[in-house]
Write an enzyme that holds these catalytic residues in place. Sequence first.
Site, PDB file in Angstrom:
ATOM      1  N   ARG A   6      79.981 -30.153  15.352  1.00  0.00           N
ATOM      2  CA  ARG A   6      80.310 -28.927  16.067  1.00  0.00           C
ATOM      3  C   ARG A   6      79.429 -28.841  17.309  1.00  0.00           C
ATOM      4  O   ARG A   6      78.494 -29.616  17.495  1.00  0.00           O
ATOM      5  CB  ARG A   6      80.208 -27.691  15.175  1.00  0.00           C
ATOM      6  CG  ARG A   6      79.113 -27.668  14.152  1.00  0.00           C
ATOM      7  CD  ARG A   6      77.715 -27.627  14.689  1.00  0.00           C
ATOM      8  NE  ARG A   6      77.529 -26.554  15.664  1.00  0.00           N
ATOM      9  CZ  ARG A   6      76.570 -26.469  16.536  1.00  0.00           C
ATOM     10  NH1 ARG A   6      75.674 -27.462  16.626  1.00  0.00           N
ATOM     11  NH2 ARG A   6      76.456 -25.483  17.369  1.00  0.00           N
ATOM     12  N   GLY A   7      79.743 -27.833  18.139  1.00  0.00           N
ATOM     13  CA  GLY A   7      79.073 -27.740  19.428  1.00  0.00           C
ATOM     14  C   GLY A   7      79.997 -28.392  20.446  1.00  0.00           C
ATOM     15  O   GLY A   7      80.483 -29.519  20.228  1.00  0.00           O
ATOM     16  N   ALA A   8      80.249 -27.673  21.542  1.00  0.00           N
ATOM     17  CA  ALA A   8      81.299 -28.103  22.475  1.00  0.00           C
ATOM     18  C   ALA A   8      81.176 -29.565  22.931  1.00  0.00           C
ATOM     19  O   ALA A   8      82.123 -30.349  22.776  1.00  0.00           O
ATOM     20  CB  ALA A   8      81.333 -27.142  23.666  1.00  0.00           C
ATOM     21  N   ARG A  67      90.325 -27.718  17.554  1.00  0.00           N
ATOM     22  CA  ARG A  67      89.684 -26.402  17.747  1.00  0.00           C
ATOM     23  C   ARG A  67      90.075 -25.946  19.150  1.00  0.00           C
ATOM     24  O   ARG A  67      90.086 -26.754  20.074  1.00  0.00           O
ATOM     25  CB  ARG A  67      88.151 -26.491  17.599  1.00  0.00           C
ATOM     26  CG  ARG A  67      87.711 -26.788  16.157  1.00  0.00           C
ATOM     27  CD  ARG A  67      86.202 -26.639  15.993  1.00  0.00           C
ATOM     28  NE  ARG A  67      85.779 -25.249  15.999  1.00  0.00           N
ATOM     29  CZ  ARG A  67      84.486 -24.863  16.109  1.00  0.00           C
ATOM     30  NH1 ARG A  67      83.540 -25.768  16.252  1.00  0.00           N
ATOM     31  NH2 ARG A  67      84.174 -23.585  16.096  1.00  0.00           N
ATOM     32  N   GLN A 115      74.321 -20.928  12.585  1.00  0.00           N
ATOM     33  CA  GLN A 115      73.882 -22.129  13.321  1.00  0.00           C
ATOM     34  C   GLN A 115      72.463 -21.956  13.875  1.00  0.00           C
ATOM     35  O   GLN A 115      71.749 -22.933  14.064  1.00  0.00           O
ATOM     36  CB  GLN A 115      74.849 -22.423  14.475  1.00  0.00           C
ATOM     37  CG  GLN A 115      76.219 -22.916  14.055  1.00  0.00           C
ATOM     38  CD  GLN A 115      77.226 -21.803  13.941  1.00  0.00           C
ATOM     39  OE1 GLN A 115      76.866 -20.658  13.651  1.00  0.00           O
ATOM     40  NE2 GLN A 115      78.492 -22.102  14.163  1.00  0.00           N
ATOM     41  N   ASP A 137      80.944 -22.690  25.516  1.00  0.00           N
ATOM     42  CA  ASP A 137      82.055 -23.507  25.009  1.00  0.00           C
ATOM     43  C   ASP A 137      83.129 -23.709  26.060  1.00  0.00           C
ATOM     44  O   ASP A 137      83.883 -24.678  26.028  1.00  0.00           O
ATOM     45  CB  ASP A 137      82.639 -22.865  23.751  1.00  0.00           C
ATOM     46  CG  ASP A 137      81.612 -22.913  22.631  1.00  0.00           C
ATOM     47  OD1 ASP A 137      80.771 -21.992  22.557  1.00  0.00           O
ATOM     48  OD2 ASP A 137      81.608 -23.906  21.874  1.00  0.00           O
ATOM     49  N   ASN A 159      81.342 -18.186  24.621  1.00  0.00           N
ATOM     50  CA  ASN A 159      80.302 -18.810  23.794  1.00  0.00           C
ATOM     51  C   ASN A 159      80.336 -18.137  22.417  1.00  0.00           C
ATOM     52  O   ASN A 159      81.136 -17.219  22.183  1.00  0.00           O
ATOM     53  CB  ASN A 159      78.923 -18.659  24.458  1.00  0.00           C
ATOM     54  CG  ASN A 159      77.868 -19.530  23.806  1.00  0.00           C
ATOM     55  OD1 ASN A 159      78.086 -20.722  23.586  1.00  0.00           O
ATOM     56  ND2 ASN A 159      76.721 -18.961  23.464  1.00  0.00           N
ATOM     57  N   LYS A 160      79.484 -18.599  21.537  1.00  0.00           N
ATOM     58  CA  LYS A 160      79.482 -18.116  20.151  1.00  0.00           C
ATOM     59  C   LYS A 160      79.474 -16.602  20.081  1.00  0.00           C
ATOM     60  O   LYS A 160      78.776 -15.937  20.850  1.00  0.00           O
ATOM     61  CB  LYS A 160      78.257 -18.706  19.430  1.00  0.00           C
ATOM     62  CG  LYS A 160      78.114 -18.358  17.964  1.00  0.00           C
ATOM     63  CD  LYS A 160      79.320 -18.709  17.132  1.00  0.00           C
ATOM     64  CE  LYS A 160      79.697 -20.174  17.190  1.00  0.00           C
ATOM     65  NZ  LYS A 160      80.968 -20.468  16.495  1.00  0.00           N
TER      66      LYS A 160
HETATM   67  O1  MRU Z   1      81.381 -23.081  16.239  1.00  0.00           O
HETATM   68  P1  MRU Z   1      80.400 -24.030  16.841  1.00  0.00           P
HETATM   69  O2  MRU Z   1      79.163 -24.224  16.046  1.00  0.00           O
HETATM   70  O3  MRU Z   1      81.038 -25.321  17.280  1.00  0.00           O
HETATM   71  O4  MRU Z   1      79.988 -23.227  18.124  1.00  0.00           O
HETATM   72  C1  MRU Z   1      79.857 -23.761  19.345  1.00  0.00           C
HETATM   73  C2  MRU Z   1      78.467 -23.692  19.749  1.00  0.00           C
HETATM   74  O5  MRU Z   1      77.687 -24.519  19.329  1.00  0.00           O
HETATM   75  C3  MRU Z   1      77.967 -22.624  20.560  1.00  0.00           C
HETATM   76  O6  MRU Z   1      78.854 -21.660  20.927  1.00  0.00           O
HETATM   77  C4  MRU Z   1      77.064 -23.141  21.640  1.00  0.00           C
HETATM   78  O7  MRU Z   1      76.348 -22.065  22.079  1.00  0.00           O
HETATM   79  C5  MRU Z   1      77.777 -23.792  22.786  1.00  0.00           C
HETATM   80  S1  MRU Z   1      78.121 -25.472  22.525  1.00  0.00           S
HETATM   81  C6  MRU Z   1      76.680 -26.299  23.043  1.00  0.00           C
END
Ligand code: MRU
Length: 305
Positions: free
Chosen positions: A17-19, A56, A161, A202, A212-213
């Site tokens: 996970r993480g963009a 996703r 996270q 993201d 973003n999250k």
């Molecule tokens: O749902 P996730 O864990 O894939 O969420 C994405 C992220 O990790 C965050 O939103 C993050 O801040 C940006 S991606 C480096």
Amino acid sequence: MRTLDDVEDAIRSLAVRGAPAIGVAAALGLVASFAHEAAPSRAAVFAAIARLASARPTAVNLPWAMARLRRVVESASDTPPLLDALAAEAERILSEDVAMCDAIGRHGAALLADGARVLTHCNAGALATAGIGTALAPVYTAVAAGRRVEVMACETRPLLQGSRITAWELDRAGIPVTVCTDSMAASLMRAGRVDLVLVGADRIAANGDVANKIGTYALAVAAKHHGLPFYVAAPSSTIDPHTSDGSAVPIEQRAADEVRRLGDRQLAPAAVAVHNPAFDVTPAALVTAIITDAGIVRPPYHFTR
Ligand code: MRU
């Protein structure tokens, strides 16, 4: 990951996970999933690319990486074999991500004075990228340059996270980190315990709106109220000039049980309604600057192709 199902599952279930990391994993995973075939058909590769691109919806790095592989298929000749060309492009996506993280670190470290107290959200560190991270890259770089930096990591409900990854990562690197619940952030700002907010992204729209999250927007509002800078760090692969503003970003809705339950424990009544968007949008007006691999961008934001 050996099959397309493995790759798709890993992305959907957040095993990766993480963009930036999901873009890189999808590219390498796509190649791995065809590794057992001598000469996959272009149609099969196009279908696999389309499938992974929609695993996703919010992080643009995933369709961005898949579009790069699609262009390889479109322009591929018979030499070198298609799979070799795809593998070379996937490796480039990986190594470019490492380099972009380093560049974000170099640019962003200039914003962190000795003793800086940084509030971050979710995980935008090494475990969200192929390199040293996005939001955490300036932290790692400033610390490597001998500056003292402390991080306050919001735990990041519902999947945590912040506690599970950011705190682990920073602790392992010997960087002072304190976990706080998401709802504590504003009062910590009011108490003068935060100097700046630094988060990842993201997807960044052409006008600078930042997806973003979930919880990021509340931090930006609170930072504005308390006169604190709110920085976003992201590689070029997260900037989406095709999305004009934040209202056009598809926001992933995740399973209700992520909120109702914690691991194998039931928290809320099993049948209660739950709202669980994984991301929110912070309007560009609340973003002090965007730290990219190309440098620090300040408002007004206008990202073009
Ligand atoms: O749902 P996730 O864990 O894939 O969420 C994405 C992220 O990790 C965050 O939103 C993050 O801040 C940006 S991606 C480096």
